[in-house]
Design a protein around this motif. Structure first.
Motif, short mmCIF file in Angstrom:
data_model
loop_
_atom_site.label_atom_id
_atom_site.label_comp_id
_atom_site.label_asym_id
_atom_site.label_seq_id
_atom_site.Cartn_x
_atom_site.Cartn_y
_atom_site.Cartn_z
N LYS A 2 -3.47 6.11 -1.50
CA LYS A 2 -2.99 4.17 -2.73
C LYS A 2 -2.13 4.05 -2.38
O LYS A 2 -0.60 4.88 -2.10
CB LYS A 2 -2.95 5.38 -3.78
CG LYS A 2 -4.75 6.12 -4.53
CD LYS A 2 -3.61 6.56 -6.28
CE LYS A 2 -5.26 6.86 -6.73
NZ LYS A 2 -5.04 8.10 -7.90
N GLU A 27 -1.89 -1.28 -8.33
CA GLU A 27 -2.35 -0.15 -7.55
C GLU A 27 -3.90 -0.98 -6.96
O GLU A 27 -4.37 -1.06 -7.21
CB GLU A 27 -2.90 1.24 -8.97
CG GLU A 27 -3.18 2.48 -7.99
CD GLU A 27 -2.63 3.30 -8.81
OE1 GLU A 27 -3.75 3.98 -8.81
OE2 GLU A 27 -2.42 3.49 -9.39
N GLU A 29 -6.49 0.73 -3.49
CA GLU A 29 -6.54 2.40 -3.20
C GLU A 29 -7.52 2.34 -1.73
O GLU A 29 -8.22 1.21 -1.60
CB GLU A 29 -6.82 3.25 -3.99
CG GLU A 29 -8.39 2.87 -4.30
CD GLU A 29 -8.91 3.97 -5.65
OE1 GLU A 29 -9.77 4.65 -5.54
OE2 GLU A 29 -7.76 4.04 -6.67
N THR A 50 0.45 6.84 -10.73
CA THR A 50 0.01 5.74 -10.90
C THR A 50 1.18 4.39 -11.48
O THR A 50 2.13 5.43 -10.47
CB THR A 50 -0.28 6.14 -12.47
OG1 THR A 50 0.74 6.11 -13.32
CG2 THR A 50 -2.10 7.04 -12.52
#
Length: 63
Positions: A2, A27, A29, A50
């Protein structure tokens, strides 16, 4: 993997067919995150973090 986007870029998520613009702070990944970190567009974060509590992993920046 991530990562948090550090510089806006256009890319495609692993499970999507169309490209999109990833803004600073987003974010990401998977393979997208791997490539973005390698290209210095994003900073890797721990898998359990997160965007609310993300801190860049030490040692990855500036390589």
């Amino acid at each position: 993997m991530k990562a948090i986007v550090e510089k806006e870029f256009v890319g495609r998520r692993d499970d999507h067919g169309e490209s999109e613009t990833f803004k600073v702070g987003a974010e990401i990944e998977g393979n997208l995150a791997d490539v973005a970190v390698r290209e210095k567009l994003a900073t890797e974060i721990a898998a359990d973090e997160t965007t609310d509590d993300a801190k860049p992993s030490k040692g990855r920046r500036g390589k």
